[in-house]
Motif scaffolding. Structure first.
Motif, mmCIF file in Angstrom:
data_model
loop_
_atom_site.group_PDB
_atom_site.id
_atom_site.type_symbol
_atom_site.label_atom_id
_atom_site.label_comp_id
_atom_site.label_asym_id
_atom_site.label_seq_id
_atom_site.Cartn_x
_atom_site.Cartn_y
_atom_site.Cartn_z
ATOM 1 N N THR A 1 -5.562 5.592 -4.411
ATOM 2 C CA THR A 1 -6.924 5.102 -4.641
ATOM 3 C C THR A 1 -6.962 3.636 -5.030
ATOM 4 O O THR A 1 -8.038 3.043 -5.085
ATOM 5 N N LYS A 2 -5.788 3.050 -5.294
ATOM 6 C CA LYS A 2 -5.766 1.653 -5.720
ATOM 7 C C LYS A 2 -4.482 0.979 -5.238
ATOM 8 O O LYS A 2 -3.399 1.552 -5.306
ATOM 9 N N VAL A 3 -4.627 -0.236 -4.733
ATOM 10 C CA VAL A 3 -3.497 -1.092 -4.387
ATOM 11 C C VAL A 3 -3.670 -2.383 -5.164
ATOM 12 O O VAL A 3 -4.703 -3.047 -5.046
ATOM 13 N N LYS A 4 -2.678 -2.707 -5.989
ATOM 14 C CA LYS A 4 -2.780 -3.811 -6.930
ATOM 15 C C LYS A 4 -3.974 -3.527 -7.847
ATOM 16 O O LYS A 4 -3.985 -2.513 -8.517
ATOM 17 N N HIS A 5 -4.976 -4.402 -7.861
ATOM 18 C CA HIS A 5 -6.171 -4.127 -8.680
ATOM 19 C C HIS A 5 -7.359 -3.732 -7.815
ATOM 20 O O HIS A 5 -8.497 -3.687 -8.296
ATOM 21 N N THR B 1 -0.567 -7.751 -0.071
ATOM 22 C CA THR B 1 0.646 -8.015 0.686
ATOM 23 C C THR B 1 1.374 -6.703 0.975
ATOM 24 O O THR B 1 1.039 -5.650 0.428
ATOM 25 N N HIS B 2 2.395 -6.797 1.819
ATOM 26 C CA HIS B 2 3.249 -5.638 2.112
ATOM 27 C C HIS B 2 3.826 -5.077 0.818
ATOM 28 O O HIS B 2 3.862 -3.860 0.611
ATOM 29 N N ARG B 3 4.271 -5.947 -0.065
ATOM 30 C CA ARG B 3 4.837 -5.517 -1.340
ATOM 31 C C ARG B 3 3.814 -4.734 -2.170
ATOM 32 O O ARG B 3 4.155 -3.755 -2.829
ATOM 33 N N ASP B 4 2.550 -5.180 -2.137
ATOM 34 C CA ASP B 4 1.500 -4.488 -2.900
ATOM 35 C C ASP B 4 1.288 -3.068 -2.383
ATOM 36 O O ASP B 4 1.216 -2.114 -3.161
ATOM 37 N N PHE B 5 1.171 -2.926 -1.061
ATOM 38 C CA PHE B 5 0.959 -1.593 -0.477
ATOM 39 C C PHE B 5 2.149 -0.687 -0.765
ATOM 40 O O PHE B 5 1.991 0.446 -1.226
ATOM 41 N N LEU B 6 3.345 -1.186 -0.516
ATOM 42 C CA LEU B 6 4.539 -0.367 -0.710
ATOM 43 C C LEU B 6 4.718 -0.008 -2.179
ATOM 44 O O LEU B 6 5.038 1.146 -2.511
ATOM 45 N N GLY B 7 4.494 -0.955 -3.068
ATOM 46 C CA GLY B 7 4.640 -0.688 -4.494
ATOM 47 C C GLY B 7 3.704 0.398 -4.976
ATOM 48 O O GLY B 7 4.089 1.260 -5.790
ATOM 49 N N SER B 8 2.468 0.391 -4.490
ATOM 50 C CA SER B 8 1.498 1.413 -4.897
ATOM 51 C C SER B 8 1.900 2.786 -4.382
ATOM 52 O O SER B 8 1.722 3.797 -5.063
ATOM 53 N N LEU B 9 2.457 2.843 -3.179
ATOM 54 C CA LEU B 9 2.902 4.118 -2.609
ATOM 55 C C LEU B 9 4.108 4.667 -3.374
ATOM 56 O O LEU B 9 4.146 5.847 -3.739
ATOM 57 N N ILE B 10 5.080 3.815 -3.639
ATOM 58 C CA ILE B 10 6.255 4.251 -4.399
ATOM 59 C C ILE B 10 5.851 4.655 -5.810
ATOM 60 O O ILE B 10 6.423 5.573 -6.399
ATOM 61 N N GLY B 11 4.833 3.982 -6.348
ATOM 62 C CA GLY B 11 4.335 4.312 -7.684
ATOM 63 C C GLY B 11 3.761 5.714 -7.783
ATOM 64 O O GLY B 11 3.658 6.273 -8.879
ATOM 65 N N LEU B 12 3.403 6.294 -6.642
ATOM 66 C CA LEU B 12 2.914 7.678 -6.622
ATOM 67 C C LEU B 12 4.060 8.685 -6.589
ATOM 68 O O LEU B 12 3.818 9.896 -6.571
#
Length: 247
Positions: free
Chosen positions: A139-143, A94-105
């Protein structure tokens, strides 16, 4: 909050003055709808907004006049394709998954524009300055393991066709139209406007009684966006029929 707002105003004024004094384009970071509204209120002319595609929500302010600078602006926007390494074993992203992974970096939100998802692949608009970092480190979004690459343009037919809906309203007031489009009460649509959740053509709506014009784009936080495309005429009871496209 007031300090942050003043810092933002000072920043866009600085970019505007620098562009005018040096005869060059200057560019902001990606602005959300609230920041775009502040920009409209602070600086009346001498810029345009670019988000990488026509109906982008998050946009960069490009300061400068093409007539003076003699070439069009080139906003520093890169499109990155974020694709699962194995479509078969990918999560539903989802959009939340992509954005969360980016912010997590550790990436700042203002360096990121819209994210469009098609067939579980994300297409991210970002500043040129952060694109290489994303490609090297995301390199990873969600799992799901993903591969990132620069995309020169969006794929064809990436946007779903809008849903058409005919509404009947007593007037062209903003609260009345929102109520009819989303099947909610007038009081709830007014509360959304009062709660600063509604934007018309990228500008914060300040009044429920604002009259909407054809081809205005209305964004309602938590509901989506729609456009009033045509007035179809009046009913026998004197109400107005409007054709809308809902995104």
């Amino acid at each position: 909050m007031a300090d942050e707002l003043q810092i933002f105003k000072n920043r866009i004024k600085e970019l505007s003055v620098r562009s005018e004094n040096r005869g060059i384009y200057t560019y902001s970071d990606f602005l959300n709808l609230y920041e775009q509204t502040t920009l409209f209120e602070t600086i009346k002319y001498g810029y345009n907004l670019q988000g990488g595609y026509p109906d982008a929500e998050r946009k960069i302010a490009c300061f400068g006049d093409e007539n003076d600078i003699c070439y069009p602006p080139q906003p520093p926007i890169t499109i990155i394709c974020i694709e699962p390494l194995s479509a078969k074993f990918s999560d539903d992203l989802t959009h939340r998954d992509f954005l969360g992974s980016l912010i997590g970096l550790g990436i700042k939100r203002e360096t990121l524009g819209d994210i469009i998802i098609k067939d579980n692949v994300g297409y991210l608009f970002c500043l040129d300055s952060i694109s290489k970092f994303i490609i090297d480190n995301l390199t990873k979004v969600k799992h799901t393991s993903v591969y990132c690459s620069v995309c020169n343009e969006l794929p064809e037919n990436i946007f779903p066709e809008p849903t058409e809906k005919t509404i009947i309203v007593a007037s062209l007031r903003l609260d009345s139209i929102i109520s009819a489009v989303y099947n909610i009460s007038r009081s709830k649509s007014s509360a959304l406007i009062d709660g600063e959740k509604v934007f018309v053509n990228g500008k914060l709506a300040l009044s429920s009684s604002k009259n909407i014009e054809i081809n205005n784009i209305i964004s309602v936080r938590g509901y989506g966006r729609f456009r009033c495309t045509e007035i179809l005429g009046d009913t026998r009871k004197g109400r107005t029929r409007i054709l809308c496209q809902i995104y």
